[in-house]
Design an enzyme around this catalytic site. Sequence first.
Site, PDB file in Angstrom:
ATOM      1  N   ASN A  14       0.908  -1.191  -0.058  1.00  0.00           N
ATOM      2  CA  ASN A  14      -0.039   0.070   0.174  1.00  0.00           C
ATOM      3  C   ASN A  14       0.890   1.366  -0.154  1.00  0.00           C
ATOM      4  O   ASN A  14       1.338   1.521   0.867  1.00  0.00           O
ATOM      5  CB  ASN A  14      -0.892   0.148   1.315  1.00  0.00           C
ATOM      6  CG  ASN A  14      -1.872   1.328   1.231  1.00  0.00           C
ATOM      7  OD1 ASN A  14      -1.904   1.895   0.324  1.00  0.00           O
ATOM      8  ND2 ASN A  14      -2.334   1.461   2.531  1.00  0.00           N
ATOM      9  N   LYS A  16      -0.171   4.251  -0.383  1.00  0.00           N
ATOM     10  CA  LYS A  16      -0.630   5.330   0.191  1.00  0.00           C
ATOM     11  C   LYS A  16      -0.320   6.579  -0.543  1.00  0.00           C
ATOM     12  O   LYS A  16      -0.510   6.577  -1.791  1.00  0.00           O
ATOM     13  CB  LYS A  16      -0.185   5.649   1.744  1.00  0.00           C
ATOM     14  CG  LYS A  16      -0.327   4.456   2.726  1.00  0.00           C
ATOM     15  CD  LYS A  16      -0.015   4.765   4.082  1.00  0.00           C
ATOM     16  CE  LYS A  16      -0.453   3.312   4.820  1.00  0.00           C
ATOM     17  NZ  LYS A  16      -0.314   3.677   6.119  1.00  0.00           N
ATOM     18  N   HIS A 101      -9.545   1.137   5.317  1.00  0.00           N
ATOM     19  CA  HIS A 101      -8.425   1.273   5.927  1.00  0.00           C
ATOM     20  C   HIS A 101      -8.589   2.070   7.262  1.00  0.00           C
ATOM     21  O   HIS A 101      -9.528   3.188   7.036  1.00  0.00           O
ATOM     22  CB  HIS A 101      -7.364   1.701   4.931  1.00  0.00           C
ATOM     23  CG  HIS A 101      -6.057   1.703   5.508  1.00  0.00           C
ATOM     24  ND1 HIS A 101      -5.596   2.642   6.286  1.00  0.00           N
ATOM     25  CD2 HIS A 101      -5.017   0.853   5.466  1.00  0.00           C
ATOM     26  CE1 HIS A 101      -4.366   2.338   6.693  1.00  0.00           C
ATOM     27  NE2 HIS A 101      -3.955   1.341   6.003  1.00  0.00           N
ATOM     28  N   GLU A 103      -7.365   4.725   8.057  1.00  0.00           N
ATOM     29  CA  GLU A 103      -6.768   6.064   7.814  1.00  0.00           C
ATOM     30  C   GLU A 103      -8.202   6.696   7.085  1.00  0.00           C
ATOM     31  O   GLU A 103      -8.524   7.816   7.336  1.00  0.00           O
ATOM     32  CB  GLU A 103      -5.621   6.365   7.074  1.00  0.00           C
ATOM     33  CG  GLU A 103      -4.379   5.952   7.768  1.00  0.00           C
ATOM     34  CD  GLU A 103      -3.250   5.555   6.941  1.00  0.00           C
ATOM     35  OE1 GLU A 103      -2.068   5.136   7.378  1.00  0.00           O
ATOM     36  OE2 GLU A 103      -3.037   5.474   5.579  1.00  0.00           O
ATOM     37  N   GLU A 168      -5.168  -4.998  10.856  1.00  0.00           N
ATOM     38  CA  GLU A 168      -4.198  -4.104  11.106  1.00  0.00           C
ATOM     39  C   GLU A 168      -4.505  -3.382  12.484  1.00  0.00           C
ATOM     40  O   GLU A 168      -5.292  -2.304  12.314  1.00  0.00           O
ATOM     41  CB  GLU A 168      -4.114  -2.901  10.144  1.00  0.00           C
ATOM     42  CG  GLU A 168      -3.779  -3.461   8.674  1.00  0.00           C
ATOM     43  CD  GLU A 168      -3.246  -2.350   7.666  1.00  0.00           C
ATOM     44  OE1 GLU A 168      -2.106  -2.434   7.241  1.00  0.00           O
ATOM     45  OE2 GLU A 168      -4.097  -1.204   7.460  1.00  0.00           O
ATOM     46  N   GLY A 174       2.585   2.617  11.163  1.00  0.00           N
ATOM     47  CA  GLY A 174       3.542   3.513  11.122  1.00  0.00           C
ATOM     48  C   GLY A 174       4.324   3.919  12.230  1.00  0.00           C
ATOM     49  O   GLY A 174       4.888   4.863  12.309  1.00  0.00           O
ATOM     50  N   SER A 213       3.243  -2.104  10.051  1.00  0.00           N
ATOM     51  CA  SER A 213       4.552  -1.744  10.315  1.00  0.00           C
ATOM     52  C   SER A 213       5.359  -3.103  10.049  1.00  0.00           C
ATOM     53  O   SER A 213       6.444  -3.321  10.733  1.00  0.00           O
ATOM     54  CB  SER A 213       5.217  -1.335  11.815  1.00  0.00           C
ATOM     55  OG  SER A 213       4.551   0.146  11.850  1.00  0.00           O
TER      56      SER A 213
END
Length: 255
Positions: A14, A16, A101, A103, A168, A174, A213
């Site tokens: 991904n 992003k 996701h 985010e 996730e 991150g 991560s």
Amino acid sequence: MQQASSRRHLIVGNWKMNGLSAGSLELAKAVAEGARDVGPAARLVICPPFTQLAAVAKALEGSKVQLGAQDCHQSPSGAHTGDISADMLVDLDVGFVILGHSERRQHHHETDGLVQAKVKAAEKAGLTPIVCVGETAQQRDEGHTLETLGEQISKSLPKDFSGVVAYEPIWAIGSGRSASVKEIDETISHLHDVIGRHLDVDDKSVSILYGGSVTARDAASILSIPAVGGVLVGGASLSAESFLGIARAALATTA
């Protein structure tokens, strides 16, 4: 513990909101070339930004790497300025799409209901949805991980879902910190049980990826967990060397 249906892992990158034309093309070509050495142990998918899909699709032609996108709208067309439909993605030879996701859920206020609508649109268009679920640090600390994930599964996946799920943990994305092997094993095994009870279809072997991560250093230990069907890779997918290192880690788990 639920066993994965296949040891051919799905490795998804991904990107992003990263990548301009020249760099994206260079990265895609490097991944496509390096994928020749990965062998049958893994299927590779890269998901660049919308602006790079057409160029990356050409770069991947004839390779073992498949193309994915990072989102789609729930409607096939219409007055939705700035959005991309599932049919538009298929028109660009996209085969996978990441949906829900964390985010998107956090910054775009996407609900489980909206995610499910997008899943239905994606599957109708012929895409394979990769639906993300995960808990925050607070939810985990308060002991609500399994409850949170179960609710996301039941409300985000239609009963006839035939795609992929990605677990996730939001607290790991991150952060440079990955969940322990024991945590991943227990949580994904639980997700397999929840999915098996939730779906109406006969095949209960929905593949579940781990994301958060993931690096080439810890990929082998994660991919060795029987319940894990692959990984969803963020920052490490922006380097061909690190992304291919994760893919090659799948070789060590295929015996």
